[in-house]
Design an enzyme around this catalytic site. Structure first.
Site, PDB file in Angstrom:
ATOM      1  N   SER A 108       0.667  -0.931   0.127  1.00  0.00           N
ATOM      2  CA  SER A 108      -0.314  -0.268   0.011  1.00  0.00           C
ATOM      3  C   SER A 108       0.740   1.637  -0.089  1.00  0.00           C
ATOM      4  O   SER A 108       1.791   1.725  -1.013  1.00  0.00           O
ATOM      5  CB  SER A 108      -0.696   0.064   0.762  1.00  0.00           C
ATOM      6  OG  SER A 108      -2.065   0.739   0.753  1.00  0.00           O
ATOM      7  N   ASP A 151      -8.469  -5.035  -6.322  1.00  0.00           N
ATOM      8  CA  ASP A 151      -8.529  -3.788  -5.379  1.00  0.00           C
ATOM      9  C   ASP A 151      -8.718  -2.679  -5.489  1.00  0.00           C
ATOM     10  O   ASP A 151      -8.517  -1.863  -6.161  1.00  0.00           O
ATOM     11  CB  ASP A 151      -6.970  -3.647  -4.974  1.00  0.00           C
ATOM     12  CG  ASP A 151      -6.327  -3.051  -3.874  1.00  0.00           C
ATOM     13  OD1 ASP A 151      -6.905  -2.548  -3.348  1.00  0.00           O
ATOM     14  OD2 ASP A 151      -4.701  -2.931  -3.771  1.00  0.00           O
TER      15      ASP A 151
END
Length: 555
Positions: free
Chosen positions: A208, A485
């Site tokens: 991330s 995602d």
């Protein structure tokens, strides 16, 4: 929505009694605005472990559920860092880290696998040192595994409070310099051998925000970072983050997505009708919440559960699926309504005053009351719990206000303010009231100008995107993302990014049905993992071993 009088009439209190508590956790999703701070405050006031498995919220980005477990095998260590790498200041702080030496053999030439802790306490990452990606790669390579905590998080706090001035050393440049200094100078306890870079190959991993940092480290410090793996690496910074909810809308169960879309459309409409505005908020237990955008910001929160999906049910969140099931929960005795279209007459529930709403809106209201509104203490008003227009509520600078660190990074360099799609005709599952102005107001509320530093009017996202943006690339830099995602639009696998080949030297991999950094999680026996996860872990082992074949200490 319609006015009706029929045998379908149910008072709101009677309907509520038919609903079974879902026990869904209070979540914060991708939120970084003032409403997210309210929820952080409520969650921290409750004596229970937090479910932060899906969170891109403030400091708890993607921490996994068992983050509070203690791993005695990995005692904390500290490395001394300068507060400011770019001045002559003598001030320093201790940067915390943990090491895994299970597979280390002195003199064997194994690498150091370092996982960037990102914007959370490094303790949240220790499970990856035990059974996750760090352990997997260290075991395959005979290397040392490391979790390195990010400055201003966990116990790596260099200041006495989180005032605007004291946060001025929290930026991409200082954080990258921390990692570089650590790699070049660390002396691991219990290890006589010099494992510093560049004489030892260091493989830098992050997921991330930390995934973007991994890619940036390979570009900024190629002489130290021999290889890097950016998992769900958000290398593209952006102000209005509307695509996040679009990924969810398109990937979710169509019935759920459709009901959510129609429910938001209905609620938005009712808020625009003066004599119904209070009624719809009252349905959610929020009649006294003054501002409509505060109301809709709270309703957006369950979407964050999508990001919490993990292939391993022991650490993943089921929040989004629970929320979806709740939206379509039928009234007892009318189970057939679940398959009827939105606003079908048999799905309509009449409320006191003659207002009739689709079952999904009623269910949505009860879900929010049970899982969010109920957290507001009896002696506190909903305005005090969920209102965001009182600036003083966001100006406590004490170190226990851990939300201030990541929010500061958002306000100064990263952006990512959750908004509705810019085209008003586009289908959406978030309210049209979620504007950039509303979501970014926290930056002006929480960080008044200091003596030495002023938060810019808008985040300097150029400082992030200048490092490579969607096309960031280098030899021995792997890009790994999840197909569904919600952060994919801000990674090199974005639909805005050019496609590229997948090679051993520059891996470019997309995990089918994967959500957020799916490869970071792992089981002790890889054969027990799902096929697509076993596959990506096998491929990662292969390309890292291939990289190491060409390592020379003078690289």
């Amino acid at each position: 929505m319609r006015v009706a009088s029929s045998s379908l009439f149910l008072t709101l209190s009677a309907f509520v009694s038919l609903v079974v508590n879902s026990n869904a956790a209070l979540v914060t999703g991708n939120r970084v605005g003032a409403q997210a701070v309210n929820l952080w405050r409520l969650d921290n006031a409750i004596a229970r472990p937090k479910d932060t498995s899906h969170s891109l919220f403030v400091q708890d980005l993607d921490a996994i559920q068992h983050s509070t477990e203690k791993f005695e095998e990995f005692p904390e260590q500290y490395f001394r860092q300068p507060l400011d790498h770019f001045s002559n200041t003598s001030e320093t702080f201790g940067q915390r880290y943990w090491i895994n030496t299970r597979h280390y053999t002195p003199g064997a030439g194994g690498p150091v696998i370092v996982l960037d802790g990102g914007e959370t306490s490094g303790e949240d990452r220790i499970p990856f040192l035990d059974t996750g990606i760090v352990e997997i790669l260290a075991r395959a390579t005979g290397g040392v595994g490391v979790v390195l905590e990010h400055r201003y998080y966990g116990s790596s706090i260099p200041v006495s409070n989180f005032s605007t001035d004291n946060l001025r050393w929290l930026n991409n440049e200082q954080s990258a310099a921390d990692s570089a200094n650590f790699m070049a100078n660390v002396k691991f306890p219990g290890i006589e051998e010099d494992l510093t870079a560049p004489n030892t190959p260091w493989i830098y991993y992050g997921g991330s925000y930390a995934g973007a940092r991994a890619a940036h480290m390979r570009v900024l410090y190629p002489e130290l970072v021999y290889g890097a793996i950016a998992s769900s690496g958000v290398t593209h910074a952006q102000l209005a983050m509307w695509e996040y909810s679009e990924i969810i809308r398109k990937a979710a169960d169509p019935t759920c997505a459709g009901h959510l879309e129609k429910s938001i459309e209905t609620i938005d409409f009712l808020l625009g009708v003066p004599h119904l505005r209070t009624a719809i908020k009252a349905l959610f237990g929020l009649a006294d919440l003054e501002h409509d955008d505060d109301f809709m910001a709270l309703l957006e929160n369950p979407l964050g559960g999508w990001q919490g999906k993990v292939w391993d049910p022991k650490v993943g969140s089921t929040e989004f699926d629970t929320f979806c099931d709740y939206l379509n929960k039928p009234v007892i005795g009318r189970n057939h309504t679940a398959n009827l279209p939105y606003n079908h007459e048999q799905r309509m529930i009449e409320l006191p005053g003659g207002l009739a709403l689709d079952l999904s809106v009623i269910n949505y209201a009860n879900y929010m009351k049970e899982n969010y509104v109920s957290q507001c203490a009896d002696d506190t008003t909903v305005e005090e719990c969920f209102g965001t227009y009182n600036d003083s509520n966001f100006q406590d600078v004490s170190l226990d206000q851990t939300w201030r660190a990541w929010t500061f990074q958002v306000c100064t360099q990263w952006g990512y303010f959750s908004t509705a799609p810019p085209d008003p005709k586009q289908p959406r599952i978030v309210s049209r009231l979620m504007t950039l102005e509303y979501q970014s107001r926290i930056c002006r509320q929480a960080y008044p100008p200091g003596k030495y530093f002023t938060v810019p009017e808008w985040p300097n996202i150029t400082s992030v995107n200048a490092l490579g943006d969607f096309t960031i690339a280098a030899d021995r830099l792997a890009i790994i993302d999840g197909e569904v995602d919600p952060w994919r639009p801000y990674t090199p696998h974005s639909e805005y990014a050019p496609d590229r080949p997948d090679t051993l030297l520059r891996p470019f991999k997309l995990i089918p049905n994967g959500v957020h950094h799916y490869d970071e999680y792992g089981l002790r026996d890889l054969e027990d993992e799902p096929a697509e996860i076993r596959k990506i872990h096998g491929e990662m082992i292969v390309f890292v071993l291939e990289w190491l074949k060409t390592f020379k200490a003078s690289h």
